[in-house]
Structure formats: C-alpha cells, structure tokens
Design an enzyme around this catalytic site. Structure first.
Site, short mmCIF file in Angstrom:
data_model
loop_
_atom_site.label_atom_id
_atom_site.label_comp_id
_atom_site.label_asym_id
_atom_site.label_seq_id
_atom_site.Cartn_x
_atom_site.Cartn_y
_atom_site.Cartn_z
N LYS A 114 56.28 37.96 27.45
CA LYS A 114 54.94 38.39 27.84
C LYS A 114 54.60 37.78 29.19
O LYS A 114 54.59 36.55 29.35
CB LYS A 114 53.93 37.96 26.79
CG LYS A 114 52.51 38.36 27.14
CD LYS A 114 51.56 38.13 25.99
CE LYS A 114 50.15 38.50 26.37
NZ LYS A 114 49.22 38.27 25.26
N ARG A 138 40.93 42.93 27.92
CA ARG A 138 40.02 41.78 27.80
C ARG A 138 38.58 42.27 27.73
O ARG A 138 37.75 41.65 27.06
CB ARG A 138 40.26 40.81 28.96
CG ARG A 138 41.64 40.15 28.82
CD ARG A 138 41.99 39.21 29.96
NE ARG A 138 43.39 38.81 29.87
CZ ARG A 138 44.06 38.21 30.85
NH1 ARG A 138 43.46 37.92 31.99
NH2 ARG A 138 45.33 37.89 30.68
N LYS A 179 46.25 32.80 32.90
CA LYS A 179 47.11 32.42 31.79
C LYS A 179 48.51 32.01 32.29
O LYS A 179 49.48 32.05 31.53
CB LYS A 179 47.18 33.57 30.78
CG LYS A 179 45.79 33.94 30.21
CD LYS A 179 45.87 34.89 29.01
CE LYS A 179 44.47 35.15 28.44
NZ LYS A 179 44.50 35.98 27.22
N LYS A 230 56.20 42.84 27.47
CA LYS A 230 54.81 43.23 27.76
C LYS A 230 54.39 42.68 29.11
O LYS A 230 54.64 41.50 29.36
CB LYS A 230 53.93 42.66 26.65
CG LYS A 230 52.47 42.93 26.81
CD LYS A 230 51.72 42.29 25.69
CE LYS A 230 50.25 42.48 25.99
NZ LYS A 230 49.40 41.60 25.26
N SER A 271 46.82 48.04 28.30
CA SER A 271 45.56 48.69 28.63
C SER A 271 45.49 49.19 30.07
O SER A 271 45.02 50.29 30.32
CB SER A 271 44.42 47.72 28.35
OG SER A 271 44.62 46.50 29.06
N TYR A 315 48.25 53.11 23.46
CA TYR A 315 46.94 53.68 23.12
C TYR A 315 47.00 55.21 23.08
O TYR A 315 46.08 55.85 22.60
CB TYR A 315 45.89 53.20 24.13
CG TYR A 315 45.80 51.69 24.14
CD1 TYR A 315 45.11 51.01 23.14
CD2 TYR A 315 46.47 50.93 25.10
CE1 TYR A 315 45.08 49.63 23.11
CE2 TYR A 315 46.44 49.55 25.09
CZ TYR A 315 45.75 48.90 24.09
OH TYR A 315 45.71 47.53 24.05
C1 PBG Z 1 46.05 38.30 23.97
C2 PBG Z 1 46.52 39.69 24.10
C3 PBG Z 1 46.41 40.42 25.27
C4 PBG Z 1 46.89 41.69 25.00
C5 PBG Z 1 47.31 41.73 23.67
N1 PBG Z 1 47.10 40.46 23.12
C6 PBG Z 1 45.81 40.06 26.58
C7 PBG Z 1 46.10 38.80 27.24
O1 PBG Z 1 47.15 38.17 27.05
O2 PBG Z 1 45.24 38.38 28.01
C8 PBG Z 1 46.90 42.79 26.02
C9 PBG Z 1 47.02 44.17 25.55
C10 PBG Z 1 46.62 45.19 26.57
O3 PBG Z 1 46.33 44.89 27.74
O4 PBG Z 1 46.59 46.36 26.17
N2 PBG Z 1 46.42 37.57 22.92
#
Ligand code: PBG
Length: 333
Positions: free
Chosen positions: A202, A212, A225, A256, A282, A321
């Site tokens: 990730k 978010r 992060k 991801k 997203s 999605y």
């Molecule tokens: C956080 C989490 C995130 C997503 C899934 N779980 C965002 C992040 O790490 O800030 C993102 C999914 C998306 O953007 O569709 N635990």
C-alpha cells in the site's frame, strides 16, 4: 517466452483480429463479475443513501440499504463486498476504542449482511483511521504513529470483526507485524479458517483523497502517511512487504492504488503466485467518472478497459467502486 513472428507478409498480426470470433478466441484474459469486490461506505440511520460529492455515483448507505446493496451484489454474481464506516466525529478518540466496539457500525453491518445474504463474502477494513481523532491508521503520541501499540488495537478490532461473522479480514493499516499478530490471535480464538487479504503493498498516495472524504477522515488527518505507507518510487520495498505479509500468514495480498501500480501487480504475481488483488481506489474512480460525466471520455468503455488491465497485469480480482455497474455490463455481454 520467445515470441516468433513470421516476417511480413507471411506474418500479419491483424489476421487474428479480423472478426469478433477470432478476437474472442485469441483473447488472453477475461473479466467477469466473479473478479470484483465492491467497497461499500456505511453510515448511521435507516433508509438513507447519502451521495459522496467527490465520488459521483457513490453513496454512504445506512445498514438496511447496505444489506440491499449486498443482495444486489449477490444477484449480479459479485462474490464479496468490503465495508468502510463513516464514523460520527463524537465517536472518534485518541485511543480509537470505537474500532473494537462489537456494536460499531461495521460490526452491525457484518451481522446484518451475513444474516440476509449468507452466500456473500463480507470483507472488512482493519485500520484505525475512521475512529481516530488524528485521522491516522495508527495511534498517535507526540506526533508519532506508534507501531506496536497500534498492532495491539488492530488485533482487538480483528477479533471483534471475526466474532461478528466477517469472511475476509482486510488489514489496511501498514503497521509492521500486524499480519502475524492477527493470525496468531485468530488461531488462538478458534477462527482457524478465516481468510486475511492483506493490504500488503500500500503506497502513500494522493489517489486516496476522495475516500478520506467518504469516511470523514479528511478534516482530522494532520500530516501524511509517509512513515507507514510505501514511497510511490519503491518497487523492491513493495515486494519485501508482500513477502513479509505472506510469511506472517496472509492468504491473499493486495496492491493499492491500482492503475498507476500495475507493474507492482505483475511483479507480485510472478514472484509469489499468491492470490493477488488490486484496489482501484477512490481517486481513480473519481478521475474516470468525473471525465465521463464531463463528456470527455466514454465512461462505460473506460471502466471496462481499466478493469481488464488488472487481469492482464496478473491480478485475480479487483476492488472497485464500479463493481455493480461493471457486473451489469459484463452480464449484458
Ligand atoms: C485506510 C484506507 C484508505 C483506503 C482504504 N483504507 C485510505 C488511506 O490509507 O488513507 C483508500 C481507499 C480508496 O481511496 O478508495 N485505512
């Protein structure tokens, strides 16, 4: 592989493209509803579907509406949904206790969906960000995200989700050692057959922005992060993360975001051969859907092309999605 191509004119690669039949016979990968996992956003209330402004076409659903969406998924041949809660700011805290409340929104939704749509797999998100007053995936003290304290919290969260009836646990937090800790806690508690799909590779990505917003973490998040998610420039590190999670007991792994990281998907599949998934996140959804709504691209075709690319890159499936829309299109043929 050493592809042999006869010199022109003996070789004309267009011969296998000349009809729909030939194209179908020579197609290398296929995409079906069975390849999709549908992420759902949850909210409190009944009968509610509240639009997420930065993700046009996506809504936050109250539990009853999430159950209806789950039933729709099952009907469409989508094997799993994945749940993400929008948590009321009043329930957020420094210690993130709401994360392991057996009655929190996610756990109520797991039970409701499992009761009404028993054939559908329910995947969860294990991370503290929806419950964290600081918006981070881990517990924050003096500006630092604490790894080991967070792992303890994640284990509690995982056990409560397991009790609620989750079918796939999805640790998305990127703390070190969490897969091993969750796996041994599950074994000790008798949840021996519960699958873990680790968010193994990730990256620290700007493509998560609309998510978010959807879970209400944007305002809370201070800083970034980068101390726990992978630098987008790092491929070898991503492979080490995947190797580590598999060695600690992950059954499936995820890359991801998705589209900008297809090289990582291919490398992970080739290196480990484990069930490999990508999350079309997203921001990727928002780009395609936003451009389609502006009339700049053909949304339906772009959607399907973006999804088949994950299969070509070696993925076994995709969190997207677009899942219900893509499944409907794929069923229509
Ligand atoms: C956080 C989490 C995130 C997503 C899934 N779980 C965002 C992040 O790490 O800030 C993102 C999914 C998306 O953007 O569709 N635990």
């Amino acid at each position: 592989m050493h592809p042999i191509v006869a010199p022109f004119p003996s070789g004309r690669l267009r011969r296998t493209r000349m009809s729909a039949g030939l194209r179908a016979l020579t197609r290398e990968v296929t995409l079906g509803p069975g390849d999709l996992i549908w992420p759902l956003f949850l909210r409190e209330g009944t009968g509610l579907a509240e639009p997420v402004p930065s993700m046009p076409g996506v809504e936050r659903l109250s539990v009853d509406r999430a159950v209806a969406a789950a039933a729709e998924a099952a009907e469409l041949g989508i094997p799993a949904v994945c749940l993400f809660p929008y948590t009321d700011p009043s329930k957020k805290s420094v210690a993130c206790e709401e994360a392991w409340n057996p009655e929190n929104l996610t756990n109520r939704a797991i039970r409701a969906i499992r009761a009404e749509v028993p054939g559908l797999a329910v995947m969860t998100d294990i991370a503290l960000d929806p419950y964290n007053i600081h918006g981070h995936d881990g517990i924050v003290r003096d500006g630092e995200i604490l790894n080991d304290e967070t792992v303890e919290a994640l284990v509690r969260m995982a056990l409560v989700q397991a009790e609620a009836g989750a079918t796939i646990l999805g640790p998305s937090d990127m703390m070190d050692g969490r897969i091993g800790a969750i796996r041994s806690a599950l074994e000790a508690a008798g949840h021996r057959d519960l699958a873990i799909l680790s968010y193994a590779a990730k990256f620290a990505s700007a493509f998560y922005g609309p998510f978010r917003d959807a879970v209400g973490a944007t305002g809370a998040l201070k800083g970034d992060k980068a101390t726990y998610q992978i630098d987008p420039a790092n491929r070898a590190e991503a492979l080490r993360c995947v190797a580590r999670d598999l060695a600690e007991g992950a059954d499936m792994v995820m890359v991801k975001p998705g589209m900008p990281y297809l090289d990582i998907c291919r490398a992970v599949k080739d290196a480990f051969g484990a069930p490999t998934f990508a999350y079309q996140v997203s921001g990727e959804y928002a780009m395609i859907e936003g451009a389609a709504r502006a009339g700049w691209i053909d949304g339906e075709r772009t959607m399907l092309e973006s999804l088949v690319a994950f299969k070509r890159a070696g993925c076994d499936g995709v969190l997207t999605y677009f899942a219900p829309r893509a499944a409907r299109r794929l069923r229509a043929g």
